[in-house]
Design a protein around this motif. Structure first.
Motif: not given
Length: 234
Positions: A9-25
């Motif tokens: 995915i990174w190779s095919g779409f090098p322009e990708l910017a991504a973020g992730a958040v784990f959250a509880g409660r």
């Protein structure tokens, strides 16, 4: 639990910017009205300035990506385009769950797809990768589908596809419901300047989680050099 994008995915779409958040409660009775109104207001102003969601650079970038994947971009829209289109046409958004409503509002304000998944329904790990065609996708209507080979999907260790056509449509399997307590929130963008905007989007998400749920969070900006986030807390 771990989340990542496959190296292809990174190779095919090098322009990708991504973020992730784990959250509880997370609770379904929380009041996110203020945050929803704020970000929906920003989205309306963005639409008023652009004239149409299709004129926004972030939406245009996803349209180009869908074309590269062999998909007709006016038939298969990224999630943020679909939301903005509905807001423009109907003037208001339906209320589903306070977390979904807040993240939808943030998605529209930033014109960037934001997915929210119930981690209790994800087996061990989740990766954005090209599907093999054997994965199982549960639609919101209860039908089981199989992504086409080569289709970008969110796939867990058991072969469950939690999204189809990348940012087009999530699965009913990991959809947020009243019983949902723990989630992963994912944002992905492809337009020029997306890497500079992603920290602000993640900050908006974490501020809402803190204000509305007092939720413990773990966040990460993802890139080809740092493609994975692993949840540290149970």
């Amino acid at each position: 639990m771990r989340f990542s994008h496959h190296p292809a995915i990174w190779s095919g779409f090098p322009e990708l910017a991504a973020g992730a958040v784990f959250a509880g409660r997370i609770r379904p009775d929380a009041d996110a009205t203020r945050a929803i109104a704020h970000y929906e207001g920003l989205a309306r102003r963005r639409l008023a300035e652009a004239g149409s969601e299709s004129e926004l650079p972030s939406i245009q970038a996803w349209r180009r990506a869908f074309q590269r994947m062999g998909l007709k971009p006016t038939q298969y829209r990224c999630a943020s385009e679909s939301l903005l289109r509905r807001l423009r046409k109907e003037g208001a958004m339906p209320r589903i769950h306070p977390l979904i409503d807040a993240c939808n509002a943030i998605s529209m304000a930033f014109a960037t797809p934001v997915a929210v998944l119930d981690t209790a329904q994800i087996v061990d790990s989740l990766q954005v990768r090209f599907a093999e065609g054997t994965e199982s996708y549960l639609s919101f209507g209860g039908e089981v589908e199989h992504p086409e080979p080569g289709e970008v999907s969110f796939v867990d260790a058991a072969g469950n596809a939690h999204a189809r056509r990348w940012t087009h449509r999530q699965s009913g399997l990991s959809a947020v419901r009243e019983a949902t307590a723990d989630v992963i929130i994912l944002a992905e963008a492809l337009h020029p300047g997306a890497a500079d905007e992603m920290p602000g989007l993640l900050a908006a998400v974490t501020e809402v989680l803190a204000e509305v749920w007092n939720a413990p969070v773990e966040t990460a900006l993802l890139s080809a050099s740092r493609p994975e986030i692993a949840r540290q807390s149970p």
